[in-house]
Structure formats: C-alpha cells, structure tokens
Design an enzyme around this catalytic site. Structure first.
Site, short mmCIF file in Angstrom:
data_model
loop_
_atom_site.label_atom_id
_atom_site.label_comp_id
_atom_site.label_asym_id
_atom_site.label_seq_id
_atom_site.Cartn_x
_atom_site.Cartn_y
_atom_site.Cartn_z
N HIS B 63 2.27 -7.79 0.11
CA HIS B 63 2.53 -6.49 -0.46
C HIS B 63 2.91 -6.68 -2.02
O HIS B 63 3.82 -6.84 -2.52
CB HIS B 63 3.65 -5.90 0.13
CG HIS B 63 4.04 -4.32 -0.26
ND1 HIS B 63 4.29 -3.34 0.73
CD2 HIS B 63 3.80 -3.57 -1.24
CE1 HIS B 63 4.04 -2.27 0.17
NE2 HIS B 63 4.09 -2.40 -1.13
N HIS B 65 1.72 -5.29 -6.12
CA HIS B 65 0.91 -4.47 -7.09
C HIS B 65 0.42 -5.15 -8.26
O HIS B 65 1.39 -5.66 -9.07
CB HIS B 65 1.84 -3.34 -7.38
CG HIS B 65 2.18 -2.28 -6.33
ND1 HIS B 65 1.65 -1.31 -5.88
CD2 HIS B 65 3.27 -2.58 -5.49
CE1 HIS B 65 2.37 -0.77 -4.85
NE2 HIS B 65 3.20 -1.19 -4.73
N LEU B 66 -0.85 -5.44 -8.22
CA LEU B 66 -1.63 -6.26 -9.37
C LEU B 66 -1.77 -5.22 -10.54
O LEU B 66 -2.08 -5.77 -11.65
CB LEU B 66 -2.83 -6.99 -8.76
CG LEU B 66 -2.33 -8.15 -7.93
CD1 LEU B 66 -3.83 -8.80 -7.54
CD2 LEU B 66 -1.51 -9.18 -8.50
N ARG B 67 -1.89 -4.08 -10.25
CA ARG B 67 -1.99 -3.02 -11.19
C ARG B 67 -3.10 -2.89 -12.08
O ARG B 67 -3.35 -2.43 -13.14
CB ARG B 67 -0.74 -2.88 -12.36
CG ARG B 67 0.72 -3.12 -11.84
CD ARG B 67 1.03 -2.05 -11.35
NE ARG B 67 2.49 -1.65 -11.14
CZ ARG B 67 2.94 -1.04 -10.09
NH1 ARG B 67 2.32 -0.02 -9.20
NH2 ARG B 67 4.25 -0.93 -10.14
N ASN B 97 -2.89 1.40 -5.09
CA ASN B 97 -2.52 2.50 -6.17
C ASN B 97 -2.74 2.26 -7.77
O ASN B 97 -2.04 2.13 -8.38
CB ASN B 97 -1.25 3.08 -6.03
CG ASN B 97 -0.20 1.85 -6.15
OD1 ASN B 97 -0.65 0.69 -6.04
ND2 ASN B 97 1.12 2.42 -6.35
N HIS B 182 4.10 3.76 4.04
CA HIS B 182 5.35 3.69 3.14
C HIS B 182 5.84 5.00 3.73
O HIS B 182 5.28 6.13 3.53
CB HIS B 182 4.93 4.19 1.86
CG HIS B 182 5.97 4.47 0.85
ND1 HIS B 182 6.37 3.78 -0.06
CD2 HIS B 182 6.50 5.74 0.61
CE1 HIS B 182 7.13 4.29 -0.91
NE2 HIS B 182 7.43 5.49 -0.28
N ASN B 283 12.45 1.60 -4.32
CA ASN B 283 11.94 2.69 -3.46
C ASN B 283 11.23 1.84 -2.15
O ASN B 283 10.27 1.35 -2.47
CB ASN B 283 11.03 3.78 -3.94
CG ASN B 283 10.89 4.85 -2.77
OD1 ASN B 283 11.72 4.79 -1.92
ND2 ASN B 283 10.06 5.84 -3.07
N ASP B 310 6.90 -6.56 -2.42
CA ASP B 310 6.36 -5.33 -2.93
C ASP B 310 6.65 -5.60 -4.49
O ASP B 310 7.18 -4.78 -5.28
CB ASP B 310 7.50 -4.12 -2.47
CG ASP B 310 7.12 -2.74 -2.92
OD1 ASP B 310 5.97 -2.89 -3.29
OD2 ASP B 310 7.81 -1.83 -2.41
N HIS B 314 6.58 -3.28 -14.07
CA HIS B 314 6.83 -2.22 -14.82
C HIS B 314 7.28 -2.79 -16.19
O HIS B 314 8.09 -3.81 -16.39
CB HIS B 314 7.66 -1.06 -14.37
CG HIS B 314 7.53 -0.18 -13.07
ND1 HIS B 314 6.36 0.44 -13.07
CD2 HIS B 314 7.88 -0.22 -11.88
CE1 HIS B 314 6.16 0.98 -11.94
NE2 HIS B 314 7.14 0.66 -11.19
#
Lengths: 308, 435
Positions: B63, B65-67, B97, B182, B283, B310, B314
């Site tokens: 899980h 997020h490589l963005r 996402n 989620h 979250n 996760d 940012h």
C-alpha cells in the site's frame, strides 16, 4: 517570577502558579482603567498586532485597550481587509508581520491549534484570542479573576458550566483553569453538545440542568453557537431553550447568591433569560472590565515592560 | 551474474527459526538456500557478507502512493522506489489515485513501463474500482487485470455506493483479484481531523469515531459474503474493525486485512503531545492505546495478514499549514523497518517472524505475487538483509523520498535494512543506493 513560555496558548499548558501570577498582576493594574488619564508608560515602544480571523467585539477591543492603556502601539488586522482574502497563507502572513517588527501577535482563528502553529513560525509572543473549538485562555483567566474577586479564591467552589460545551473554547479554558485552581466543575447540556470522555479531565457531565445546578457557587452559561448548529445537533432553538435556558427559576436551584456569568455575546431568551442576565447576580458586565485588566497583566508579563 | 548472500541467519517466517546459511542467486532467481549453499556457487560470484545479519525474503509494501503521474512534486516512481530500496522493500504496490487515475489498461502500462525503466524495485500497479474514482461506474477492471494489476481500490475514499461495491466484488472475482476497501462512512467522518475521543474533545478537533470504519467494513463483509468476492481491508485501525472482520471470517467470508506501522505504534495522544503537528494527521486517524494493542494482538495471531505503510507523500506546502487544512497521510517506506524492529520486536510486542511475514508471505499470498514472499529455490531473488543491532536516529532530511511528512523524525531506533536485493542485484547496502 515570570511566565514560562513566550506565548499564552492554552490553560491546559499553564500551571496554577503562572495563572495566579497573572491574576495578581491584574489586581494591581486594574485601577488604571478607572483613572481619569488611562495611560501608563509600561509598554512604550512595543508593537502589538491583533489579528482576528473571526468577528469579535469584546476580545479584540479589550486587548487593544489593554495595550493602549500601557502605551503600546497597536495595529489591528481583520481578515476582510487583509491579504488573506487574496489567499495569503497564515504562514506567509506570520512571516510578514514578524518582518515588520511585531513584538506580540494576538490571534483569533477558526481552526483549533492555529495559535500553536503560529507560535512555531514567529519569535514574537503569541496570545491565543480563541482558536476554533480549542481554547480561549484569556477568557478563562478573566473568568477566574472575576470569581476570585467575589469569592476570594476558587478553591472548593462548585462551578456549573451550562450549554454548548462541545463547540466552546471558553468552556475548555475554564475547565482547565478552574480545576487546576481547586474548583469542582460540572457540565450540563444536551448529550449531542457535550464532548466525549471529559470525565477524564475530572469534570462530571449532566444532561439535566436541574441535576447540575444544586450547590453551585457559580453558574456559567455558554453561548449557543447558532452558526455551528447547521448539523442539527439539537432539533430546534425552541426545544433547547425550554430545557437549558438559565432563567430565574433555574438559577434559584444554585446556591443563594450564586454568581451568574456568560462570556458574551448573549442570545437572550435562548441560553439565558433577561431576568437573570440583567439581574443582581449577574457579573456579565464586570467580566468585560476584568477582561481588560487580565489582558493588561498578560501583555505586561509577556512583553517584560520596564518598571510598572 | 551470481550473487551469494553469505553467512546470515535466514529467517523462516512461518516457524520463526533463524538458521545460519547462504542464499545463492543467479539470473534473478534463487539457486540455492541453506547451510554452506555458497560452496556450490561459481567462483566469480559477488559475495555479500551477511554475518550477524538476518536474511529475509524481500519485503513487500502493498500500500504505497507513488504519486506518479500527476503529483510528482510529492513523489515519483524514481524517488518512491529509491525510498523503498533504502527502507528494505523489494516490491511495492502503488495506489491508483494518481492524475490521471489508473482506471484503464493504458495507465497500467504507463506505470509498468516507467517502473521498469526508472524504478529501483518491483512495482505492482493497483487499478481503481470506479472510473476516475468517482464512485459511479466500474473502471475497466478486466482490461487492467490482463495488463497486470494485482487488486482494485478507490483508496483515499470509500466506495460509498453499496451497489457499486457489490458489483466490484462480483466482477473482480472473475479475475481472482481482491477489492481493497478504504472503509470510512463519509458522514461519520465528515470534517474529521483525528480520532473521536477525549483528545479530540480537549484539542477541539472534530473526531472520526471507530464506528465510521467498522460500519463500512461490516457492510463490505456482507457484500463479500453475498458475492463470494475477495475483500481486503486497507489500514485497519480499531479493535471494533478487527472484531467485525473476525465475525465475517467465522462466517466464511473471504476477507483479509492490513495494518500500518503508525497504527501499531502511535495513539491519538500524539496529536496533543506534538501540539498539533500535522504529521500526526492521517486517515484513518491514530487511535487509542486499546486499539493499538488490538492491532498488535491481531498481527501476532495472524488475523492481520499484512503490514503496509500507506506511504502517502505530501510536500511541505500540503503539511505546513493549520491542522484542519493539512493533507492526510504520512510516509513510511524508510521508517517501517526501523520503527517496527524497535517498537514491536525490540519491546516484545510482536515476534520478528510475525512482523516479517506480514511484509513478505502475507501480502504475496493475498495478492498472488508469483515468485515473491519466500526464500526458496526457484523463487525470485528478492532478499532483504536486516541489521537488528544498528542504533541510529531517523533523519527525514536524509530520506530518498521526495517528501518528509513523517511522525517518526528524530526517533532513536535500533534496527535497519542493511541491504536490499532485487532480482539478484544489490540495490541498497548500508544505506547507500547503488546507482
């Protein structure tokens, strides 16, 4: 003795000795308000900026007068006339105000924790004039000061705080300050407006005013924050008033001569009846005067003025 | 090209046994494992001395997020996979996402291609459940499955429409991939900044109750039972959620779940202790000590199959703001191993095998990652070497990740990923990436 931190951000973080220092100092500064020439040179040359993101009459004016009575230079910034409306962030605003040499920033902000955030951005002293639903420490101190003037001390007193505790920054500061000063604090309000788990702070909660008020030395009525009621936490103002409005009949449940307080602004007929708001037990107007004295004390202690 | 990882203690994640031995790799596969296996290696083999170290299957973070594409200012495939390698991970599964969303096969191919050309570790894309994450119509799940996605999810938000969730579970079951949920009731969680409880009350922040998570998990479990589909619950954070999952499993529902390192280590008190540090805003939110203990117990018992970070990068502009305005999420690729070795293994809250299994055989099994998750002859030569004794301090400034949003900055830790080996190639050794 002096204050421990450069800022006044919360009463949760303030010890009883510091609170007492502020209240004692307020005692000696209060007489300035009654002088024909309300001016002492204590903070001459200091620059104080009030920076309010939310509307305010008494807190902002109170701070400004407190600063002016002690000869500080004051500047007021409100959201609508500042670059905030152009989208400037709090961080950039803070850097800008710091760069102009502000000694103290007094901020009111709608988001809890914003004053803590601001205090990390600037070297200037930060005073929390109300942050979201978190705290309003100078209100808490002026409330304590007002009680102390009438009762001598908070030790052993029972204070009943009635109303929308959930959204109230005043209630949180009062709870911390008053319990640390030895008072017993009880809360009363509909369950939807009482925060979860506050018994861990040493306060008891009641849903019936009639159970909370007996034996109370102080009845502290909170403002119903109608702007926050859109979520339907109570069915109607009418129903709220029927169950929680502090009127003569309910105030009589407290100790005879119990003090009646309210941080303002009031919703007459909703959380408080005019019969008691304007009655003999009400200290609501005196709270305002005491607010100036307490804020003078805080500014004096933070900005380390020359000999008073 | 042959690589010998020599003299380490090889961890059996099923039994917890640590047996001294060697791992011989060639052509990207494991050729031999065991005591003195190095003896059979070719003479010119590269040798990585693992004496005193623990040798495990390559760690998998399912899980992340490589963005990339679209939010490269937070992270991209290069920085994200470098962070993975630095943290001991040989494979990551990336969330859909991005901008545009991974909701059709061309996007899957784009990420696979970039990862192959520029990535340092294996990257497994995960597709979205719904087109553009809008929660209205199914994305082209079949096409994406053929292209190689390992799961579908609308992670970042729940599939609020129950009929869409039913359809997704049914449809994805044709391709043997799970739907990753989620789980969050959007009304209960609205404007929520942290866990609902005493600390939220004290801090004046709107709380997100555990019921916001558990109630959606209950719904999804019922839909998984109805459809026979496979449900995987992302970032479980409460005792109540675990109880619901246990109940569903007792009814034969095909449900698995994962937990994050921060939910295994931190509580909601951290928001107060840190005076509203936005690196505590995540979250699902940090929960209570009882929830943390329930997650640890479920990890020990195997009721939680995977630990996943996760990893949610940012930029400072997203985080260096007032608490309510800050983005949710923390990064984890470079802190998971040291934090878990220190706080769970080091303090006796979970065994080394349970922790490593949840980052190897656990995720490999539930996602069906072929050749991954075990150290055995014929498996891919993905290996992580752990140094359990190294004491150091987590310095976000030194991260490979493009972002710094971690609640673990400045922590004194004991344990590190001493080497990361992907397909028989050493990509990280003693904190240095091989470029």
């Amino acid at each position: 003795m002096a204050l421990q931190a450069k800022d006044v951000l919360s009463l949760q973080e303030m010890g009883p000795e510091e609170m007492n220092l502020i209240l004692d100092t307020a005692d000696s500064l209060r007489e300035v308000i009654y002088r024909p020439i309300k001016k002492v040179p204590t903070l001459r040359g200091k620059t104080i900026i009030t920076f309010f993101h939310e509307p305010s009459t008494r807190t902002r004016t109170s701070f400004e007068l407190a600063a002016k009575f002690m000869s500080a230079d004051t500047v007021n910034i409100s959201t609508t006339t500042s670059a905030i409306v152009k989208g400037e962030s709090l961080k950039d605003t803070a850097y800008t105000l710091q760069a102009m040499g502000a000694d103290c920033l007094i901020m009111r902000h709608g988001i809890s924790g914003s004053c803590h955030y601001l205090s990390r951005l600037v070297d200037a002293s930060v005073i929390n004039a109300g942050d979201g639903m978190h705290e309003h420490p100078t209100q808490g101190l002026l409330d304590m000061y007002t009680i102390r003037r009438h009762k001598g001390s908070l030790e052993g007193l029972k204070v009943a705080i009635v109303g929308d505790v959930l959204h109230s920054r005043v209630a949180r500061s009062d709870i911390w300050g008053m319990t640390k000063s030895g008072a017993e604090v009880v809360l009363a309000g509909p369950r939807t407006l009482l925060p979860d788990g506050f018994e861990q702070l040493g306060v008891r909660s009641y849903t019936a005013v009639e159970e909370a008020l007996p034996g109370a030395d102080v009845v502290y009525v909170l403002r119903v924050q109608r702007e926050r009621q859109g979520k339907g936490l109570v069915p109607s103002m009418r129903e709220y008033a029927r169950q929680y409005c502090i009127n003569g009949r309910r105030l009589a449940l407290a100790k005879p001569g119990a003090l009646l307080m309210h941080p303002g602004p009031m919703n007459r007929g909703i959380e408080i009846g005019s019969d008691v708001a304007d009655g003999a037990q009400s200290l609501i107007v005196e709270q305002v005067t005491n607010g100036v004295a307490v804020r003078m004390a805080i500014l004096y202690l933070l900005l380390g003025g020359a000999a008073a | 090209m042959t690589l010998v990882v020599r003299g380490g203690r090889i961890l059996d994640v099923e039994t917890g046994a640590l047996n001294e031995g060697d791992v011989v790799c060639g052509d990207g596969k494991i050729l031999a494992v065991g005591p003195a296996a190095a003896a059979g290696a070719s003479a010119g083999a590269e040798v990585l001395d693992a004496t005193g170290m623990v040798v495990t299957p390559g760690l998998i973070d399912m899980h992340v997020h490589l963005r990339d594409p679209g939010l490269e200012y937070k992270e991209d495939i290069v920085s994200g996979t470098r962070a993975a390698a630095a943290g001991g991970f040989t494979s990551v599964c990336c969330m859909p996402n991005t901008q545009p969303v991974v909701d059709h096969a061309a996007m899957v191919g784009f990420i696979q291609d970039r990862a192959k050309r520029l990535g340092v570790v294996n990257v497994y894309p995960i597709g979205s459940v719904s087109k553009n994450l809008e929660g209205r119509e199914l994305a082209e799940i079949g096409d994406m499955a053929a292209a190689g996605i390992v799961a579908v999810t609308d992670d970042g938000k729940p599939v609020w429409n129950s009929e869409l969730m039913r359809t997704a579970l049914l449809y994805s079951s044709m391709y043997g991939i799970p739907v990753i949920a989620h789980s969050e009731d959007p009304h209960l969680a609205e404007d929520g900044q942290m866990h609902f409880g005493t600390w939220a009350g004290v801090l004046g922040l709107r709380g997100i109750p555990g019921a916001a998570e558990a109630s959606m998990i209950a719904r999804d479990c019922m839909l998984a039972e109805l459809t026979g589909g496979r449900l995987h619950v992302a970032h479980v954070s409460t005792e109540l959620s675990l109880s619901v999952i246990r109940w569903a499993r007792s009814r034969g529902v095909k449900v698995t779940c994962e937990v994050t390192p921060h939910h295994l280590v931190l509580t909601d008190e951290e928001v107060s202790r840190s005076a509203y540090d936005t690196n505590t805003k995540v979250n699902p939110p940090l929960r209570t000590a009882a929830d943390v203990e329930a997650c640890r117990a479920a990890l020990r018992s195997g009721e939680i199959q995977a630990i996943a970070s996760d990893h949610a990068p940012h930029s400072p502009d997203d985080k260096d703001v007032e608490y309510n305005l800050a983005a949710n999420g923390v990064i984890g690729l470079e802190t998971t191993v040291p934090v878990l070795l220190t706080e769970l293994v080091g303090k006796g809250h979970a065994g080394l095998a349970a922790v490593v299994r949840a980052m190897t055989a656990g995720p490999a099994g539930l996602l069906g990652l072929k050749g991954k998750g075990r150290l055995a002859v014929g498996m891919d030569a993905d290996i992580t070497v752990l140094n359990l004794d190294k004491s150091w301090r987590i310095e976000p400034a030194a991260f490979q990740s493009r972002s710094r949003n971690t609640p673990f900055g400045g922590w004194e830790v004991r344990g590190a990923a001493a080497a990361t080996i992907v397909a028989g190639r050493v990509v990280q050794r003693n904190g240095q990436l091989s470029d």
